[in-house]
Design an enzyme around this catalytic site. Structure first.
Site, mmCIF file in Angstrom:
data_model
loop_
_atom_site.group_PDB
_atom_site.id
_atom_site.type_symbol
_atom_site.label_atom_id
_atom_site.label_comp_id
_atom_site.label_asym_id
_atom_site.label_seq_id
_atom_site.Cartn_x
_atom_site.Cartn_y
_atom_site.Cartn_z
ATOM 1 N N HIS A 173 0.800 -1.240 0.000
ATOM 2 C CA HIS A 173 0.000 0.000 0.000
ATOM 3 C C HIS A 173 0.824 1.276 0.000
ATOM 4 C CE1 HIS A 173 0.771 -0.322 4.382
ATOM 5 N NE2 HIS A 173 0.596 0.991 4.397
HETATM 6 C C1 UD1 Z 1 -2.502 5.407 5.779
HETATM 7 C C2 UD1 Z 1 -1.256 6.006 6.414
HETATM 8 C C3 UD1 Z 1 -0.097 5.036 6.275
HETATM 9 C C4 UD1 Z 1 -0.458 3.689 6.834
HETATM 10 C C5 UD1 Z 1 -1.750 3.186 6.222
HETATM 11 C C6 UD1 Z 1 -2.159 1.945 6.946
HETATM 12 C C7 UD1 Z 1 -1.112 8.453 6.269
HETATM 13 C C8 UD1 Z 1 -0.460 9.583 5.590
HETATM 14 N N1 UD1 Z 1 -0.871 7.248 5.738
HETATM 15 O O1 UD1 Z 1 -2.234 5.236 4.393
HETATM 16 O O2 UD1 Z 1 1.012 5.537 6.998
HETATM 17 O O3 UD1 Z 1 0.581 2.791 6.561
HETATM 18 O O4 UD1 Z 1 -2.783 4.162 6.386
HETATM 19 O O5 UD1 Z 1 -3.124 1.218 6.261
HETATM 20 O O6 UD1 Z 1 -1.791 8.640 7.250
HETATM 21 N N2 UD1 Z 1 -9.443 3.936 1.454
HETATM 22 C C9 UD1 Z 1 -10.594 3.212 1.363
HETATM 23 N N3 UD1 Z 1 -11.192 2.777 2.519
HETATM 24 C C10 UD1 Z 1 -10.693 3.052 3.744
HETATM 25 C C11 UD1 Z 1 -9.522 3.814 3.825
HETATM 26 C C12 UD1 Z 1 -8.912 4.254 2.679
HETATM 27 O O7 UD1 Z 1 -11.086 2.929 0.271
HETATM 28 O O8 UD1 Z 1 -11.292 2.621 4.759
HETATM 29 C C13 UD1 Z 1 -8.773 4.375 0.194
HETATM 30 C C14 UD1 Z 1 -9.212 5.746 -0.287
HETATM 31 O O9 UD1 Z 1 -9.232 5.736 -1.675
HETATM 32 C C15 UD1 Z 1 -8.069 6.636 0.182
HETATM 33 C C16 UD1 Z 1 -6.868 5.706 0.091
HETATM 34 O O10 UD1 Z 1 -7.362 4.424 0.440
HETATM 35 O O11 UD1 Z 1 -7.903 7.783 -0.587
HETATM 36 C C17 UD1 Z 1 -5.731 6.079 1.019
HETATM 37 O O12 UD1 Z 1 -6.201 6.199 2.375
HETATM 38 P P1 UD1 Z 1 -5.384 7.144 3.415
HETATM 39 O O13 UD1 Z 1 -5.917 6.959 4.785
HETATM 40 O O14 UD1 Z 1 -5.311 8.533 2.902
HETATM 41 O O15 UD1 Z 1 -3.926 6.603 3.340
HETATM 42 P P2 UD1 Z 1 -3.399 5.112 3.355
HETATM 43 O O16 UD1 Z 1 -2.742 4.833 2.053
HETATM 44 O O17 UD1 Z 1 -4.480 4.216 3.824
HETATM 45 N N1 UDP Z 2 -3.574 -6.259 8.725
HETATM 46 C C1 UDP Z 2 -4.834 -6.844 8.793
HETATM 47 N N2 UDP Z 2 -5.428 -7.278 7.639
HETATM 48 C C2 UDP Z 2 -4.829 -7.180 6.430
HETATM 49 C C3 UDP Z 2 -3.538 -6.580 6.372
HETATM 50 C C4 UDP Z 2 -2.947 -6.117 7.537
HETATM 51 O O1 UDP Z 2 -5.409 -6.980 9.874
HETATM 52 O O2 UDP Z 2 -5.418 -7.605 5.436
HETATM 53 C C5 UDP Z 2 -2.957 -5.757 9.987
HETATM 54 C C6 UDP Z 2 -1.547 -6.205 10.264
HETATM 55 O O3 UDP Z 2 -1.508 -7.480 10.861
HETATM 56 C C7 UDP Z 2 -1.076 -5.107 11.206
HETATM 57 C C8 UDP Z 2 -1.764 -3.883 10.656
HETATM 58 O O4 UDP Z 2 -2.853 -4.350 9.872
HETATM 59 O O5 UDP Z 2 -1.528 -5.367 12.526
HETATM 60 C C9 UDP Z 2 -0.805 -3.098 9.805
HETATM 61 O O6 UDP Z 2 -1.480 -2.118 9.094
HETATM 62 P P1 UDP Z 2 -0.946 -1.515 7.726
HETATM 63 O O7 UDP Z 2 -0.039 -2.446 7.047
HETATM 64 O O8 UDP Z 2 -2.152 -1.063 7.005
HETATM 65 O O9 UDP Z 2 -0.190 -0.202 8.217
HETATM 66 P P2 UDP Z 2 1.339 0.136 8.566
HETATM 67 O O10 UDP Z 2 1.758 -0.751 9.675
HETATM 68 O O11 UDP Z 2 2.124 -0.029 7.309
HETATM 69 O O12 UDP Z 2 1.305 1.575 8.956
#
Ligand code: UD1
Ligand code: UDP
Length: 380
Positions: free
Chosen positions: A222
């Site tokens: 991601h």
């Molecule tokens: C965010 C965090 C990242 C973290 C990740 C964990 C920031 C800057 N980034 O990234 O550090 O590793 O979460 O998962 O805070 N979306 C959905 N459904 C949801 C959430 C998001 O469809 O429930 C989609 C939307 O299109 C959105 C995109 O994902 O624009 C990105 O979501 P966003 O929360 O902005 O950043 P992440 O890439 O999820």
């Molecule tokens: N995770 C989950 N389901 C998934 C992928 C990840 O429950 O399909 C959990 C994972 O075990 C960890 C957390 O989500 O506990 C990590 O989140 P993510 O990778 O989105 O964020 P990051 O740690 O990179 O900020």
């Protein structure tokens, strides 16, 4: 989970007890906050759980509340997705209103997401003491939004709760006061260890169509550096397909970048299975039985380290080097990933492996001691 657009008041009666407000919002926040909230229940204070709404899909949010025993959020700001400025600003506006209304004695922020830095800025400007759980991690890569969030949050936090020794040094170099830094261990690992024995690898594998009696790889992707730019996506597709040529690959795909990956033909490989994000226990159940994990997640690097599952991290750097020095992690590029997977498959899983100091399942209570101590409280 109910979503409140605006503030819901009065779900706790605070009386004269200090009020601790936890800020969560994105998937990785939930396993970090759960043990802290649980451990703080032993102290005479009132807790309020805020969900900013940064993540909102059932599998990115609500499932964690069910599976981790988190209380339902007292407040959900419902900010949703958006550009960095818009999302961060919406969280700040909502929290300023909340903190004005409820005046916390301490705000606790987790990790490095936009919800973290937004809450930190609001709290510091309102003169509210603030604690950062997972302080001091540094990738030294300012192209990552998380690195900016970490730097800013740490600079303005009163209490810096640290998961690994390297983080203490980073904070010291940046001028943090020694008595603000507390080496407490890793609360995300508390949550993992609580669930580890009950994870049902075979059951989940059967449900998602994976043959757990044969080697398989689990992947999560991601990071903007992998999934935002079409040129990176094209390389990623080639690289992961070359892995799937060797071994079945299951990818519970984060919503970010799903469309771009789909357009680039990512899903078109007979040994590659792309599914929606999984719940916490389902995901870790699959990871536990995997021959290897390919990821760009921060938390997954830590979880695989403790589980002894080889982790190939598709990033040029990591803010979690302890998972390399004390764990199963190695950094790979898209062009080196297929050969790295081949090596890991040939070597098999190690029988024993080191685990970073204080990743022992007791970080939550240690953090609670520090927070309560700051508030002048002892156990009730
Ligand atoms: C965010 C965090 C990242 C973290 C990740 C964990 C920031 C800057 N980034 O990234 O550090 O590793 O979460 O998962 O805070 N979306 C959905 N459904 C949801 C959430 C998001 O469809 O429930 C989609 C939307 O299109 C959105 C995109 O994902 O624009 C990105 O979501 P966003 O929360 O902005 O950043 P992440 O890439 O999820
Ligand atoms: N995770 C989950 N389901 C998934 C992928 C990840 O429950 O399909 C959990 C994972 O075990 C960890 C957390 O989500 O506990 C990590 O989140 P993510 O990778 O989105 O964020 P990051 O740690 O990179 O900020």
């Amino acid at each position: 989970m109910t979503t409140f657009h605006g503030l819901q008041k009065g779900s706790h009666v605070s009386g004269s007890q200090p009020l601790v407000v936890h800020i969560t919002g994105a998937r990785p926040n939930f396993p970090k906050a759960a043990p802290v909230i649980a451990a703080l229940r032993e102290f005479p204070l009132t807790q309020l759980l805020v969900h900013t709404g940064q993540h909102y899909d059932e599998k990115m949010s609500e499932v964690f509340f069910r599976q981790l025993g988190l209380p339902e959020p007292d407040v959900n700001l419902g900010v949703g997705s958006g550009a960095h400025g818009a999302q961060t600003a919406a969280i700040m506006i909502g929290l300023e209103e909340l903190f004005t209304d409820r005046r916390p004695d301490l705000v606790v922020v987790y990790g490095d997401v936009n919800s973290t830095v937004a809450a930190a800025v609001v709290a510091v400007k309102m003169g509210i003491p603030m604690a950062h759980v997972e302080a001091g991690l540094r990738s030294f890569d300012r192209t990552m939004p998380e690195e900016i969030n970490r730097l800013l949050t740490d600079r303005i936090s009163d209490l810096l709760l640290v998961t690994s020794v390297d983080a203490i040094a980073h904070l010291g170099h940046e001028g943090a006061a020694a008595d603000s830094i507390h080496f407490v261990g890793n609360p995300m690992i508390d949550t993992l260890l609580r669930h580890l024995d009950s994870l049902d690898t075979e059951g989940v594998a059967a449900a998602v169509g994976v043959d757990a009696s044969q080697p398989y790889v689990v992947a999560t992707l991601h990071r903007p550096g992998n999934v935002d730019d079409p040129a990176d996506v094209a390389e990623l597709v080639k690289s992961v397909h070359a892995v799937a040529d060797q071994v079945p690959v299951l990818i519970p795909l984060h919503p970010r970048g799903r469309g771009r990956l789909e357009e680039a033909g990512f899903m078109d490989h007979p040994q590659l299975s792309v599914i929606d994000p999984l719940g916490y226990v389902e995901f870790l159940g699959l990871v536990k039985g995997a021959a290897a994990v390919v990821t760009d997640s921060g938390g997954v690097q830590e979880e695989t380290t403790v589980m002894g599952v080889p982790c190939l991290t598709l990033r040029p750097n990591t803010e979690r080097p302890v998972t390399i020095t004390h764990g199963t992690n190695q950094l790979v590029r898209r062009d080196t990933l297929p050969a790295a997977v081949a090596e890991v498959l040939a070597a098999g899983r190690q029988a024993t492996w080191p685990v970073p100091p204080l990743w022992d399942g007791h970080a939550g209570p240690r953090i609670a001691e520090v927070l309560a101590g700051h508030l002048g409280l002892t156990r009730s």
